[in-house]
Design a protein around this motif. Structure first.
Motif, short mmCIF file in Angstrom:
data_model
loop_
_atom_site.label_atom_id
_atom_site.label_comp_id
_atom_site.label_asym_id
_atom_site.label_seq_id
_atom_site.Cartn_x
_atom_site.Cartn_y
_atom_site.Cartn_z
N ALA A 214 0.83 -1.21 0.00
CA ALA A 214 0.00 0.00 0.00
C ALA A 214 0.86 1.26 0.00
O ALA A 214 0.57 2.22 -0.73
N GLN A 215 1.94 1.25 0.79
CA GLN A 215 2.80 2.42 0.83
C GLN A 215 3.51 2.64 -0.50
O GLN A 215 3.70 3.79 -0.93
N VAL A 216 3.92 1.57 -1.17
CA VAL A 216 4.52 1.72 -2.50
C VAL A 216 3.49 2.30 -3.47
O VAL A 216 3.80 3.20 -4.27
N ALA A 217 2.27 1.81 -3.41
CA ALA A 217 1.22 2.32 -4.30
C ALA A 217 0.97 3.81 -4.06
O ALA A 217 0.81 4.59 -5.01
N ILE A 218 0.95 4.21 -2.77
CA ILE A 218 0.75 5.63 -2.46
C ILE A 218 1.93 6.45 -2.97
O ILE A 218 1.75 7.55 -3.51
N GLY A 219 3.13 5.92 -2.80
CA GLY A 219 4.30 6.64 -3.30
C GLY A 219 4.24 6.86 -4.80
O GLY A 219 4.60 7.94 -5.30
N LEU A 220 3.79 5.86 -5.55
CA LEU A 220 3.64 6.02 -7.00
C LEU A 220 2.49 6.97 -7.33
O LEU A 220 2.56 7.76 -8.28
N LEU A 221 1.41 6.91 -6.56
CA LEU A 221 0.26 7.78 -6.80
C LEU A 221 0.64 9.25 -6.67
O LEU A 221 0.10 10.10 -7.40
N ARG A 222 1.55 9.57 -5.77
CA ARG A 222 1.88 10.98 -5.50
C ARG A 222 2.30 11.72 -6.76
O ARG A 222 2.09 12.93 -6.87
N GLN A 223 2.92 11.03 -7.72
CA GLN A 223 3.35 11.70 -8.96
C GLN A 223 2.15 12.25 -9.72
O GLN A 223 2.27 13.25 -10.43
N GLN A 224 1.00 11.61 -9.57
CA GLN A 224 -0.19 12.05 -10.31
C GLN A 224 -1.13 12.90 -9.46
O GLN A 224 -2.22 13.26 -9.92
N LEU A 225 -0.72 13.26 -8.25
CA LEU A 225 -1.58 14.07 -7.40
C LEU A 225 -1.31 15.56 -7.60
O LEU A 225 -0.18 15.95 -7.92
N ARG A 269 -8.99 7.76 -3.98
CA ARG A 269 -7.78 7.30 -4.67
C ARG A 269 -6.82 6.65 -3.68
O ARG A 269 -6.19 5.63 -4.00
N VAL A 270 -6.69 7.23 -2.50
CA VAL A 270 -5.81 6.65 -1.49
C VAL A 270 -6.37 5.33 -0.98
O VAL A 270 -5.63 4.36 -0.77
N ARG A 271 -7.67 5.27 -0.82
CA ARG A 271 -8.29 4.02 -0.37
C ARG A 271 -7.96 2.87 -1.32
O ARG A 271 -7.67 1.73 -0.89
N ARG A 272 -7.95 3.13 -2.61
CA ARG A 272 -7.66 2.07 -3.58
C ARG A 272 -6.24 1.55 -3.41
O ARG A 272 -5.97 0.37 -3.65
N CYS A 273 -5.31 2.40 -2.97
CA CYS A 273 -3.95 1.95 -2.72
C CYS A 273 -3.92 0.96 -1.55
O CYS A 273 -3.21 -0.06 -1.60
N PHE A 274 -4.68 1.27 -0.50
CA PHE A 274 -4.74 0.34 0.62
C PHE A 274 -5.45 -0.95 0.22
O PHE A 274 -5.07 -2.05 0.65
N GLU A 275 -6.47 -0.84 -0.61
CA GLU A 275 -7.16 -2.04 -1.09
C GLU A 275 -6.23 -2.89 -1.94
O GLU A 275 -6.30 -4.14 -1.92
N GLY A 277 -3.05 -3.32 -1.48
CA GLY A 277 -2.23 -4.10 -0.56
C GLY A 277 -2.95 -5.34 -0.08
O GLY A 277 -2.35 -6.43 0.01
N ALA A 278 -4.23 -5.19 0.22
CA ALA A 278 -5.01 -6.34 0.66
C ALA A 278 -5.19 -7.36 -0.47
O ALA A 278 -5.06 -8.57 -0.26
N LEU A 279 -5.48 -6.87 -1.67
CA LEU A 279 -5.71 -7.76 -2.80
C LEU A 279 -4.47 -8.58 -3.13
O LEU A 279 -4.54 -9.79 -3.36
N ALA A 280 -3.31 -7.93 -3.13
CA ALA A 280 -2.09 -8.62 -3.53
C ALA A 280 -1.61 -9.61 -2.48
O ALA A 280 -1.05 -10.66 -2.81
N SER A 281 -1.82 -9.30 -1.21
CA SER A 281 -1.29 -10.14 -0.14
C SER A 281 -2.27 -11.18 0.38
O SER A 281 -1.87 -12.17 0.99
N GLY A 282 -3.54 -10.93 0.19
CA GLY A 282 -4.56 -11.80 0.75
C GLY A 282 -5.01 -11.40 2.14
O GLY A 282 -5.85 -12.08 2.74
#
Length: 403
Positions: A214-225, A269-275, A277-282
């Protein structure tokens, strides 16, 4: 009354001019200086975090009760809130006292100065209440640092009849106008399955991996914020032993935008990053709000103009726009109050640069001679601003000096 236009209908003070009223307020604060400084130092030495400010609320209430205020502890059912009132006039002035500290950093946001300054402003205005036709209210407002104490008070019915709400917040430099972000505060948790990391790794579901993803996803998202948004947080639980796959991880995350409307879009948008993390890890995700969102600030221009002019007259020097534009973006639940009633939230400098709020060095700067002057100036300036607004004689702003 509940709007600034009604203030112009209030009769002027009958006997004394505005200069005399301001001089009286100044002298009251000067006479109480030792007690106000002692209160600030006591709060600073005994920091209490959100919703745990039992001693702080008691000390602030005792200081006001000793000055003749009518004090209501546990205000509106909140154990660390209070209301103190003096006077009975139709124009109602509200002064906010914050006193919660930061976890691990003590009073690194200077709420000890906010509380003592609010008490000082209340003391300054109380003897003038009858002449000004005002009721003075000092509110003890808990849990500003993420807990939304003022929002809880609003929902219980507080503040709505105020004609002016004020507080002055410590900062590295003086800034007249608050322009805070709207912000949401969320508790994040992932639940997985523990297993031996060497012997049975395939039987585990790694909750820590979920948080990392999730933190990696948020870090990547920041470029588009948009540049004027913020997403940041900390992981508070990450596992307990290297050979045990973490079955639970937790964290606290803040999302900030210019307005509540923009914040709602960003949060999704941030919520989807946390989701993700859950989807990828189970792991299983839960997101729990720590408070209702803090609003952007709506400044009352007449009160702000009065504060600015009074601060310059008292010798305060406002920071240049580049420096000011950083400090005044800090979020506050005072923004929610400002959506209901006329309000201002200036910052007063404690000369702490290069250190700023939420650093341990800033906590150190919130006691001592410079902080004491800021405390006493804040008390006087809130009183003077109330006097100007109530009498509708806000002074013309002198040419503003900058640091």
């Amino acid at each position: 009354m509940s709007d600034t236009t009604a203030l112009s209908d209030a009769p002027p003070p009958p006997a004394r001019d505005v200069a005399a009223l301001k001089d009286a307020a100044d002298r009251t604060v000067a006479a109480a200086a030792a007690d106000l400084i002692r209160l600030s130092e006591t709060l600073h030495a005994h920091p209490e975090t959100a919703w745990k400010e039992h001693r702080a609320a008691a000390w602030v209430g005792e200081a006001l009760a000793a000055a003749g205020f009518r004090v209501t502890p546990h205000y509106l059912g909140l154990q660390t809130a209070l209301l103190a009132e003096a006077g009975s006039g139709p124009v109602i002035i509200g002064i906010m006292a914050e006193y919660d500290a930061l976890p691990g950093l003590g009073h690194a946001c200077g709420h000890n100065l906010i509380a003592a300054g609010a008490v000082g402003a209340g003391l300054a205005l109380a003897p003038l209440a009858d002449e000004l036709g005002i009721t003075v209210r000092v509110y003890g407002t808990p849990a500003e640092e993420g807990g939304g104490g003022k929002i809880e008070l609003i929902e219980a019915g507080a503040f709505r009849d105020l004609d002016l709400a004020m507080m002055v917040h410590p900062a590295p430099v003086d800034v007249a106008e608050a322009r805070p972000f709207a912000v949401s505060h969320s508790h994040i948790a992932y639940d997985g399955v523990s297993a031996h990391a060497a012997a049975y790794p395939d039987e585990g579901v790694n909750a820590n991996d979920a948080f990392v993803l999730a933190q990696v996803a948020i870090g990547l998202l920041r470029q588009q914020l948009p540049a004027d948004t913020r997403v940041h947080g900390v992981q508070t639980v990450g596992g307990y032993a290297p050979n045990a796959i973490p079955e639970r991880t937790e964290g606290r995350w803040y999302t900030r935008a210019n307005t509540l409307a923009e914040l709602e879009v960003l949060e999704e948008r941030v919520r989807r990053c946390f989701e993700a993390g859950a989807l990828a890890s189970g792991a299983t995700l839960s997101i729990t709000p720590e408070s209702k969102p803090y609003s952007e600030f709506r400044t009352d221009e007449r009160a702000l103009e009065a504060y600015r002019a009074n601060a310059i007259a008292r010798g305060r020097v406002f920071a240049d726009p580049e420096v000011a534009g950083r400090m005044n973006r800090a979020s506050t639940d005072m923004g929610n109050v400002s959506q209901l009633v006329p309000a201002i939230h200036p910052y007063i400098g404690v000369d702490s640069l290069p250190y700023s709020n939420h650093q341990k060095e800033f906590a150190a700067a919130c006691v001592g001679p410079v902080a004491e002057k800021a405390l006493l100036d804040a008390a006087v300036l809130m009183a003077w601003t109330a006097i100007d607004v109530v009498t509708a004689t806000a002074p013309t702003t002198p040419k503003e000096s900058t640091a």
